[in-house]
Design an enzyme around this catalytic site. Structure first.
Site, PDB file in Angstrom:
ATOM      1  CG  HIS A  63       4.773 -25.032  11.480  1.00 13.50           C
ATOM      2  ND1 HIS A  63       4.630 -24.755  10.146  1.00 13.50           N
ATOM      3  CD2 HIS A  63       4.997 -23.833  12.077  1.00 13.50           C
ATOM      4  CE1 HIS A  63       4.759 -23.442   9.954  1.00 13.50           C
ATOM      5  NE2 HIS A  63       4.969 -22.864  11.114  1.00 13.50           N
ATOM      6  NE  ARG A 107      -4.128  -1.868   1.768  1.00 13.39           N
ATOM      7  CZ  ARG A 107      -5.052  -1.959   0.829  1.00 13.39           C
ATOM      8  NH1 ARG A 107      -5.232  -0.960  -0.014  1.00 13.39           N
ATOM      9  NH2 ARG A 107      -5.808  -3.025   0.720  1.00 13.39           N
ATOM     10  CE  LYS A 133      14.451 -21.959  15.836  1.00 16.09           C
ATOM     11  NZ  LYS A 133      12.992 -21.929  15.698  1.00 16.09           N
ATOM     12  CE  LYS A 154       1.569 -21.032  10.302  1.00 19.15           C
ATOM     13  NZ  LYS A 154       2.215 -20.011  11.151  1.00 19.15           N
ATOM     14  CG  HIS A 199       8.522 -21.907   7.420  1.00 23.05           C
ATOM     15  ND1 HIS A 199       7.518 -21.548   8.256  1.00 23.05           N
ATOM     16  CD2 HIS A 199       9.616 -22.052   8.208  1.00 23.05           C
ATOM     17  CE1 HIS A 199       7.971 -21.480   9.491  1.00 23.05           C
ATOM     18  NE2 HIS A 199       9.258 -21.781   9.504  1.00 23.05           N
ATOM     19  CE  LYS A 227      11.655 -25.225  10.000  1.00 21.65           C
ATOM     20  NZ  LYS A 227      12.546 -24.115  10.205  1.00 21.65           N
ATOM     21  CE  LYS A 255       5.186 -17.744  19.149  1.00 21.25           C
ATOM     22  NZ  LYS A 255       6.190 -18.136  18.154  1.00 21.25           N
ATOM     23  CD  GLU A 277       8.585 -20.787  17.950  1.00 21.37           C
ATOM     24  OE1 GLU A 277       9.173 -20.127  17.085  1.00 21.37           O
ATOM     25  OE2 GLU A 277       7.386 -20.654  18.222  1.00 21.37           O
ATOM     26  CG  ASP A 285       1.833 -19.169  15.140  1.00 22.83           C
ATOM     27  OD1 ASP A 285       1.814 -18.741  13.970  1.00 22.83           O
ATOM     28  OD2 ASP A 285       2.838 -19.123  15.872  1.00 22.83           O
TER      29      ASP A 285
HETATM   30  C1  BG6 Z   1       5.825 -19.481  12.097  1.00 18.28           C
HETATM   31  C2  BG6 Z   1       5.024 -19.027  13.283  1.00 18.28           C
HETATM   32  O1  BG6 Z   1       4.992 -20.138  11.173  1.00 18.28           O
HETATM   33  O2  BG6 Z   1       6.840 -20.392  12.523  1.00 18.28           O
HETATM   34  C3  BG6 Z   1       5.931 -18.408  14.341  1.00 18.28           C
HETATM   35  O3  BG6 Z   1       4.062 -18.073  12.859  1.00 18.28           O
HETATM   36  C4  BG6 Z   1       7.052 -19.343  14.702  1.00 18.28           C
HETATM   37  O4  BG6 Z   1       5.183 -18.072  15.498  1.00 18.28           O
HETATM   38  C5  BG6 Z   1       7.766 -19.825  13.448  1.00 18.28           C
HETATM   39  O5  BG6 Z   1       7.958 -18.643  15.544  1.00 18.28           O
HETATM   40  C6  BG6 Z   1       8.788 -20.887  13.767  1.00 18.28           C
HETATM   41  O6  BG6 Z   1       9.519 -21.173  12.615  1.00 18.28           O
HETATM   42  P1  BG6 Z   1      11.014 -21.714  12.704  1.00 18.28           P
HETATM   43  O7  BG6 Z   1      11.380 -22.013  11.295  1.00 18.28           O
HETATM   44  O8  BG6 Z   1      11.830 -20.617  13.345  1.00 18.28           O
HETATM   45  O9  BG6 Z   1      10.968 -22.924  13.586  1.00 18.28           O
END
Ligand code: BG6
Length: 516
Positions: A271, A72, A372, A179, A209, A213, A367, A247, A266
């Site tokens: 995932h 925009r 991680k 997403k 995504h 991986k 979270k 995470e 989310d």
């Molecule tokens: C995203 C989520 O799809 O994936 C985020 O919206 C999350 O909240 C992220 O932190 C995690 O992705 P990765 O690749 O860092 O594990």
């Protein structure tokens, strides 16, 4: 662990398996213009532009290739290029002058597209001019890096201005949709219907995504490229499966999105359920997109839906409070002081089919956890009988396979061994495969590199199909509704392994969460 195989290399080369062929499609796509809606957003800066640049550096993009960012705000091409270059410096490797001279000139900004009714006509004219400049035959990849409610509008406008070619045209049009794909089963269906008004299903690439991986792609290779696991991969040998996506990050600057989303929407709907399908699916008849996705959909449809009071028993939600890793969720910028959004979710699911009946799948994500780590633990049934006389321990610990998806990418097999010495004791030890060591530190491509390239090549294997997304939402929606109807997430201190309520989920089955 060494990468050298004892099998004769010649014999392996002679039999190019369908799985190997499916995974070795390092081809260069046909000339195209990629249009990014949300071209100035976080995703474009952090992931898309860097991924495109790396693909270009690796000569995996065609010579005739350009990108148009659409948003925009207003700016000219020069300003867009300046920002893109800065993003590369921040999120990828900075481009040298020489690299930039060639890559930068391929970036454009679509100005005034959202201003008025003629906006998409102007975009069409701009794309035609770019086609002419680079010699592109009209192929388009539209990337929707925008919230679901805007996807519908943009699609209609693209359709009206004749920017979408049907699948039988000489040139192709494809759409990648980010997403979240809806926020429950009803909105996901609506979104699918809106997209299917202007695209054919074969043109739609719903991105997750995690599927890009490397280690998740390896899950299929691990299971179907080796004969040793398959006989063990059933209820006769497997006790249970754990899937953890932990995470350390908290809300970051995403309150607008996350407050309305929460961990279940989310992470679990996308995932975690995607990982589950890869662990549980049957070997596909072939490795084309539909055969693989047929098997994944079958898994989702075999999961026993959680309804009513089952939800209270089989799921746990949590929200982080102040702890050693920082302040509590409700004190984060943009979070409501009485927010009920869950930042942690755990579920016990049953895949009711011949392979998995009676084998629980425990899923958890959160979270502000201490590490991680994304991993899959396949825990085998314990040995049926004590090791007579040899050892002092009563019972050996069950064997387990730990598939580490990230960040320490690798696989470990845990088994019992006799501790050296004159006493008879045993102890769990592990055989470890580590990506970095086994492949000499070769860098895994970023998930978005792989997925963008696949979409450009028209390979939808690593993208979710309509029925797959709807099946995942069908499972998650009753839980969302029950959680939203009442109750509060259980607090857990930031930096801990989640709410205490998640332990009984496993404990009542006399099992425990594996700590990554
Ligand atoms: C995203 C989520 O799809 O994936 C985020 O919206 C999350 O909240 C992220 O932190 C995690 O992705 P990765 O690749 O860092 O594990």
């Amino acid at each position: 662990m060494s990468t050298a195989s004892p099998a004769a290399a010649g014999a392996r080369a002679a039999s190019a398996s369908p799985l190997r062929k499916a995974l070795s499609n390092v081809r260069v796509p046909q000339p195209l213009v990629m249009v990014i809606f949300g071209g100035t957003g976080d995703l474009a800066r952090r992931k898309l532009i860097p991924a495109l640049f790396r693909l270009w550096q690796q000569k995996l993009l065609p010579e005739a290739f350009a990108v148009v960012g659409v948003a925009r705000e207003q700016m000219d091409d020069e300003e867009y290029r300046r920002r893109a270059r800065a993003a590369l410096g921040e999120f990828a490797t900075a481009a040298t002058e020489e690299e930039w001279a060639d890559f930068g000139r391929r970036l454009f900004f679509g100005s005034h597209v959202f201003d008025d009714e003629e906006g998409f006509e102007r975009l069409r004219t701009q794309l035609q001019a770019i086609d002419q400049e680079f010699g592109i035959p009209g192929n388009r990849l539209f990337y929707y890096a925008v919230p679901p409610r805007v996807v519908d509008e943009i699609s209609r406008d693209l359709g009206k201005s004749g920017l979408i070619c049907p699948p039988d045209c000489p040139c192709w049009t494809r759409a990648i949709v980010e997403k979240p794909f809806g926020r429950d089963v009803a909105s996901a269906r609506e979104l699918n219907l809106a997209l299917l008004e202007v695209y054919d299903e074969r043109q739609i690439f719903r991105i997750d995504h995690y599927l890009g991986k490397e280690t998740l792609q390896n899950l299929m290779v691990f299971r179907f490229g080796n004969s040793v696991w398959e006989p063990l991969w059933t209820r006769s040998h497997i006790d249970h499966v754990q899937i953890t996506v932990a995470e350390t990050v908290g809300l970051e600057q995403r309150a607008d999105y996350y407050e309305k989303s929460g961990a279940l929407r989310d992470m679990v709907q996308s995932h975690l359920l995607q990982i589950l399908t890869l662990v549980a699916m049957e070997p596909p008849a072939s490795y084309d997109a539909d055969s693989v996705r047929n098997e994944k959909v079958k898994v989702l449809r075999s999961i026993r839906p959680l309804l009513g009071e089952d939800i209270d028993r089989e799921t746990v939600r949590g929200q982080y409070t102040a702890g050693e890793a920082g302040r509590g969720y409700r004190d984060e910028e943009g979070a409501a002081p009485d927010s009920r959004t869950e930042t942690y979710a755990a579920l016990r699911l049953q895949v009711e089919n011949w392979r998995w009946a009676g084998v629980p799948f425990y899923l958890r994500t959160g979270k502000r956890l201490p590490a991680k780590a994304t991993e899959v633990v396949v825990a085998f049934r314990p040995a049926p009988h004590p090791v007579m006389d040899l050892v002092e321990n009563d019972l050996p610990a069950p064997n387990a396979l730990v598939l580490r998806i990230q960040p320490r990418e690798g696989i470990s097999l845990f088994f019992e061994a006799k501790v050296p010495g004159l006493t008879g004791r045993m102890q769990p030890v592990s055989m470890d495969f580590d990506y970095a060591t086994a492949f000499g530190g070769a860098e895994s491509p970023e998930a978005y590199q792989r997925l963008l390239l696949d979409a450009m090549l028209g390979d939808a294997t690593l993208f979710a199909r309509r029925d797959e997304v709807e099946a995942a939402w069908t499972l998650v929606t009753p839980i969302l509704e029950r959680w939203e109807a009442g109750g509060e997430p259980e607090g857990y201190p930031a930096g801990s392994w989640g709410p205490e309520g998640a332990d009984p989920l496993m404990g009542e089955d006399k099992r425990g969460w594996h700590q990554p």
